[in-house]
Structure formats: structure tokens, C-alpha cells
Design a protein around this motif. Structure first.
Motif, mmCIF file in Angstrom:
data_model
loop_
_atom_site.group_PDB
_atom_site.id
_atom_site.type_symbol
_atom_site.label_atom_id
_atom_site.label_comp_id
_atom_site.label_asym_id
_atom_site.label_seq_id
_atom_site.Cartn_x
_atom_site.Cartn_y
_atom_site.Cartn_z
ATOM 1 N N ALA A 1 9.657 13.109 15.512
ATOM 2 C CA ALA A 1 9.986 13.924 14.186
ATOM 3 C C ALA A 1 9.565 12.837 13.094
ATOM 4 N N LEU A 2 8.093 12.738 12.733
ATOM 5 C CA LEU A 2 7.811 12.194 11.473
ATOM 6 C C LEU A 2 8.329 12.519 10.286
ATOM 7 N N ALA A 3 8.632 13.737 10.093
ATOM 8 C CA ALA A 3 9.012 14.076 8.812
ATOM 9 C C ALA A 3 10.616 13.670 8.488
ATOM 10 N N ARG A 4 11.202 13.038 9.408
ATOM 11 C CA ARG A 4 12.538 12.710 9.175
ATOM 12 C C ARG A 4 12.648 11.183 8.947
ATOM 13 N N ILE A 5 11.445 10.424 8.712
ATOM 14 C CA ILE A 5 11.554 9.008 8.780
ATOM 15 C C ILE A 5 10.864 8.754 7.366
ATOM 16 N N PRO A 6 11.920 8.086 6.444
ATOM 17 C CA PRO A 6 11.725 8.002 4.997
ATOM 18 C C PRO A 6 10.796 6.757 4.780
ATOM 19 N N LEU A 7 9.786 6.733 3.920
ATOM 20 C CA LEU A 7 9.012 5.782 3.561
ATOM 21 C C LEU A 7 9.813 4.557 3.039
ATOM 22 N N ASP A 8 11.041 4.667 2.450
ATOM 23 C CA ASP A 8 11.387 3.626 1.941
ATOM 24 C C ASP A 8 11.941 2.597 3.063
ATOM 25 N N GLN A 9 12.054 3.167 4.213
ATOM 26 C CA GLN A 9 12.484 2.230 5.332
ATOM 27 C C GLN A 9 11.408 1.428 6.049
ATOM 28 N N ILE A 10 10.209 1.549 5.660
ATOM 29 C CA ILE A 10 8.968 1.149 6.484
ATOM 30 C C ILE A 10 8.585 -0.209 5.713
ATOM 31 N N ASP A 11 8.436 -1.114 6.443
ATOM 32 C CA ASP A 11 7.904 -2.407 5.908
ATOM 33 C C ASP A 11 6.332 -2.288 6.348
ATOM 34 N N ARG A 12 5.823 -1.750 7.472
ATOM 35 C CA ARG A 12 4.156 -1.795 7.612
ATOM 36 C C ARG A 12 4.087 -0.643 8.645
ATOM 37 N N ILE A 13 2.918 -0.397 8.939
ATOM 38 C CA ILE A 13 2.498 0.660 10.140
ATOM 39 C C ILE A 13 1.298 0.270 10.499
ATOM 40 N N GLU A 14 1.283 0.271 11.943
ATOM 41 C CA GLU A 14 -0.158 0.265 12.630
ATOM 42 C C GLU A 14 -0.486 1.285 13.377
ATOM 43 N N ILE A 15 -1.696 1.533 13.145
ATOM 44 C CA ILE A 15 -2.420 2.755 13.792
ATOM 45 C C ILE A 15 -3.474 2.627 14.604
ATOM 46 N N LEU A 16 -3.126 2.672 16.073
ATOM 47 C CA LEU A 16 -4.242 2.296 17.070
ATOM 48 C C LEU A 16 -4.875 3.515 17.384
ATOM 49 N N ARG A 17 -6.240 3.703 17.284
ATOM 50 C CA ARG A 17 -6.955 4.997 17.826
ATOM 51 C C ARG A 17 -7.389 4.793 19.071
ATOM 52 N N GLY A 18 -7.553 6.002 19.823
ATOM 53 C CA GLY A 18 -8.186 5.823 21.124
ATOM 54 C C GLY A 18 -7.156 5.995 22.100
ATOM 55 N N GLU B 1 0.705 -1.303 0.024
ATOM 56 C CA GLU B 1 0.149 0.055 0.020
ATOM 57 C C GLU B 1 0.769 1.037 0.072
ATOM 58 N N ILE B 2 1.986 1.297 0.688
ATOM 59 C CA ILE B 2 2.980 2.407 0.626
ATOM 60 C C ILE B 2 3.225 2.569 -0.710
ATOM 61 N N ASN B 3 3.789 1.433 -1.414
ATOM 62 C CA ASN B 3 4.384 1.711 -2.958
ATOM 63 C C ASN B 3 3.073 2.203 -3.822
ATOM 64 N N ALA B 4 1.972 1.952 -3.455
ATOM 65 C CA ALA B 4 0.779 2.183 -4.437
ATOM 66 C C ALA B 4 0.025 3.516 -3.930
ATOM 67 N N ALA B 5 0.486 3.813 -2.948
ATOM 68 C CA ALA B 5 -0.189 5.179 -2.423
ATOM 69 C C ALA B 5 0.224 6.646 -3.239
ATOM 70 N N GLY B 6 1.341 6.739 -3.492
ATOM 71 C CA GLY B 6 1.969 7.791 -4.328
ATOM 72 C C GLY B 6 2.348 8.980 -3.387
ATOM 73 N N GLN B 7 2.296 8.605 -2.063
ATOM 74 C CA GLN B 7 2.767 9.839 -0.990
ATOM 75 C C GLN B 7 4.295 9.850 -1.235
ATOM 76 N N SER B 8 4.667 10.991 -0.969
ATOM 77 C CA SER B 8 6.250 11.380 -0.467
ATOM 78 C C SER B 8 6.750 11.231 0.537
ATOM 79 N N THR B 9 5.686 11.486 1.699
ATOM 80 C CA THR B 9 6.250 11.672 2.994
ATOM 81 C C THR B 9 5.442 10.825 4.108
#
Length: 436
Positions: free
Chosen positions: A123-140, A62-70
């Protein structure tokens, strides 16, 4: 609802009802034959259809397909999340989960907490997407699992791991504003070992963050950004149920920005912020018997910044966070129990003279979750002993009912709190007045 109280750590409580209707178990479940395995919601590997939490998973595909740069842009595509930024690439930014401010949610990298103890944000702006395998988001509210500041939720980033035959990957690109983005890596694994090393470099001329020429802070120069980054993961499994591994992420970058000096003279200066973000950890995961798995993790994270006006250094600020945890997962006749102890030491240093420069947090936590036919249950309780503020106890309870494989309703209640940052407690107000 959420609230904060001073001078002690604040508290918050959130109640999620049926939301007027049933909702999908996971955003990605309909597109997959099997529900994804999620760790962040319970601190234990659990299938998404057994959770009672609001969780999203962003995969590498999904990261590859999203087309986002940050990373911030990618996260803002998820429900209930917005982001703010002070300018172009690499500038200060923050993520808002369910309306909570950026210092009311926490960020983990491979189980390690990161962020600045002076601002309270990562500092989320300093974490490159290329280094990420997956992200989990827990709300609440999630302080009953992760401690202070987890009011809006938790974002956990997992760096790339290796499996299968050795693979080489490389990519490079060129775009607007003279932007170049290059990454190269190698990964692989067997039943005995797994490994992954990824390196990347980004450089962009970017654009002028202030376009209004009548603005007193207007500077006609472009506010560029460059970043070099590295991640590495290695693990060895000498026997069934036994694993020892190391995780590493380092990101070193520099961004230009327009004046924070409220004068025409200051607007003509070239302001630069150099920032280093690091996270290192070593862990040992051991299945002691058929029902008991122990995980010991030791690590440290660093968030260090230096600010320049031309060739003159204006400030330095650094946060070092040493962390240790021992988690025990115990399979019960019904469900699974969680028992853990944690230790965190936060230390700040730099050009600002804080009255207090370090604090320690000692924590005990327990939990239980279970799936009984169509019923889903989860309970957690945590006690944090902060050397500055004393004790704080948080808890959560949730119940869910699985109507169909794709639809579930749940009811949950949780408490959370935020600890004041070092800036809020000790930053000298006269220094701000002098800089103005």
C-alpha cells in the motif's frame, strides 16, 4: 525476459547487456563529491561506484525539491517506473518497474518486507513522504537476495533517523480541495544514541473520481482522504561496532471511493476504505571481530483493511507478516561474503473464508561481491522453502568494468519467481459472482 508458471511459483530471468552504450554509475553521482552508500543492491553497505546493479537513490533533499505529494508520483519520476491509481489520494495504486506488475516487485521499510498476502501488493499510497529519509530502487530480478516476487525489482524505504544536536521540525500547509498537511518531529543523536520521532496528519476533500454522469457508477460526492501517521527510530551504541535499535512506522487512513456495486443503487452509497499499515522491528548489529559483522533482526508488519457501504461493514481483510533474519558479513582477502538465514510467516484473516490462512518461508542465502581494480563482481544464490509450494532456488551473477570514475558497463544475469497470492489460490469465486 520474464515468465511465470503454475501451479508452482513462477520463474523469470533477465539479461542486461551493455545496453548499446555506457551509462552513469548512479543518477546522483555527478552531483555529489562522494558516491552514495547503497544497501539494497547487495544487502551490504556498498558505494554506488562499486555496484554492478541498476540502482537509484532518492535523498531527503530530493524529496523536498521534487514537489510531489505522494510516494507513487515521486517514484514515477525515476527511469523505468510507472504507476497506476484507481482514483484520488489514498486509493488503490501500484508501481510498475520495467514492465513488471505491481505484485512482481517488493517493498521494504527499514529492511522489513511489507504488503498484502492476498493481493500481493504493498500500500504505497499509505506511506507519507514526510516520514521518509531516503529511497533506494533496485531494478531487475532480485529473488536471489530477497526471495519471491522480486521480479521487476525492489523498493526500499528508510524512515528518518537522528544525528547531531536535538532538532525540532514542524510544517503545515493548506491547498486545493480543502487540503491540510501537517507534520512535526524531533531528532538528534550522539556517539552513544540516536533518536527520531515524526508525526503527521493529512486531510483532503479531494475530488469526484468519476466525472461522467452517464456512468452507472457515477456518484456526485467528492472522494476525500485522511491519514494520520507516525515513525520512530531509536538506537544505542554501547561500544565500537555494537548497535541495538528499533524501527517503527504506522499509518492509519481512510479514503472514500465510488461504487464497486455495479448498479444505480450502489452508486448512491458512500463507500469508504479504512486501512492500517504498520511495520515494527528490532535489530542488533555486532562486529564480532575485524572481519565478521553479525546482524539479527526481528519484526512484524501488518496490512489491514475494512470496507464500508454507508455505515454497513462490507468486508475486512488483514495480513500479518512475522519476520526474522540473521545476516553475517565477512570480509575476505578479496571482496566480502554474505551468509544469511531468514524466516517469514504470513497469516491472513478477515471476512473471507480461505481454505488455508497461513504459510511459512524458510530461506538460506549466500553471496560474494568484490571490486578488483576496475573490475566489479557480484554473485548470489538463495534457496526458499515455502510450506505451500516446496523449494525454489534462484541465483544471479554480474560483472562490471569501470572505464572512468563516472562511466561503467556491466553484464548481469538473474532468475526470480513469484509465489501465488492467497486470493489467486483460495478466494471463493462464488462470492465474486454473488457481489456482481
Amino acid at each position: 525476459m520474464r515468465y511465470q508458471r503454475a501451479p508452482r511459483a513462477g520463474s523469470a530471468a533477465a539479461l542486461a547487456t551493455l545496453c548499446g552504450a555506457l551509462f552513469p554509475v548512479a543518477a546522483n553521482a555527478a552531483d555529489q563529491q562522494l558516491d552514495p552508500i547503497v544497501v539494497t543492491a547487495t544487502r551490504q553497505a556498498t558505494r554506488a561506484n562499486e555496484l554492478t546493479s541498476d540502482v537509484s537513490v532518492i535523498t531527503r533533499e530530493e524529496i523536498n525539491a521534487a514537489g510531489q505529494s505522494t510516494l507513487e508520483q515521486l517514484l514515477s519520476r525515476q527511469a523505468g517506473i510507472q504507476y497506476t491509481a484507481n482514483g484520488g489520494p489514498g486509493t488503490n495504486s501500484g508501481v510498475i518497474i520495467r514492465g513488471a506488475s505491481s505484485n512482481q516487485s517488493i517493498v521494504l521499510i527499514d529492511g522489513q518486507r511489507i504488503g498484502s498476502a492476498t493481493t500481493g501488493s504493498a500500500a504505497l499510497a499509505r506511506i507519507p513522504l514526510d516520514q521518509i529519509d531516503r529511497i533506494e530502487i533496485l531494478r531487475g530480478p532480485a529473488s536471489s537476495l530477497y526471495g519471491a516476487d522480486a521480479i521487476g525489482g525492489v523498493i526500499q524505504i528508510f524512515t528518518r533517523k537522528g544525528e547531531g544536536p536535538t532538532r525540532l521540525n514542524a510544517s503545515t500547509g493548506y491547498g486545493t480541495y480543502g487540503t491540510t498537511d501537517t507534520t512535526v518531529g524531533v531528532s538528534g543523536g550522539t556517539d552513544l544514541v540516536s533518536y527520531s520521532v515524526q508525526a503527521g496528519y493529512l486531510d483532503t476533500g479531494s475530488f469526484n473520481a468519476i466525472h461522467n454522469k452517464s456512468d452507472i457508477n457515477y456518484n456526485p460526492d467528492d472522494d476525500g482522504y485522511r491519514n494520520s501517521n507516525l515513525s520512530a527510530n531509536f538506537s544505542v551504541r554501547p561500544a565500537a561496532g555494537q548497535e541495538i535499535g528499533v524501527n517503527l512506522l504506522a499509518s492509519d487512513g481512510s479514503n472514500q471511493y465510488d461504487s464497486n456495486d455495479f448498479s444505480a443503487v450502489g452508486a448512491d452509497k458512500n463507500y469508504t476504505n479504512d486501512q492500517l499499515l504498520e511495520s515494527y522491528s528490532i535489530y542488533s548489529r555486532n562486529r564480532l571481530n575485524q572481519v565478521w559483522t553479525s546482524t539479527l533482526r526481528l519484526g512484524t508488519s501488518t496490512d489491514a483493511s475494512k470496507g464500508y457501504a454507508g455505515n454497513i461493514r462490507e468486508y475486512t481483510i488483514r495480513t500479518d507478516m512475522d519476520q526474522a533474519s540473521w545476516q553475517n558479513d565477512i570480509v575476505l582477502p578479496i571482496g566480502e561474503a554474505l551468509l544469511a538465514v531468514e524466516y517469514t510467516k504470513q497469516k491472513v484473516s478477515g471476512s473471507t473464508d480461505y481454505t488455508v490462512t497461513e504459510r511459512t518461508i524458510r530461506s538460506l542465502l549466500g553471496g560474494w561481491n568484490a571490486s578488483i581494480e576496475k573490475h566489479r563482481l557480484q554473485f548470489n544464490l538463495r534457496r526458499d522453502d515455502n510450506s505451500q509450494f516446496g523449494d525454489e532456488t534462484t541465483g544471479s551473477a554480474s560483472y562490471g568494468y569501470q572505464f572512468t570514475p563516472d562511466w561503467r558497463a556491466h553484464l548481469s544475469y538473474g532468475t526470480a519467481f513469484r509465489a501465488p497470492t492467497f486470493n489467486e489460490l483460495y478466494f471463493p469465486p462464488e462470492r465474486f459472482l454473488l457481489r456482481r
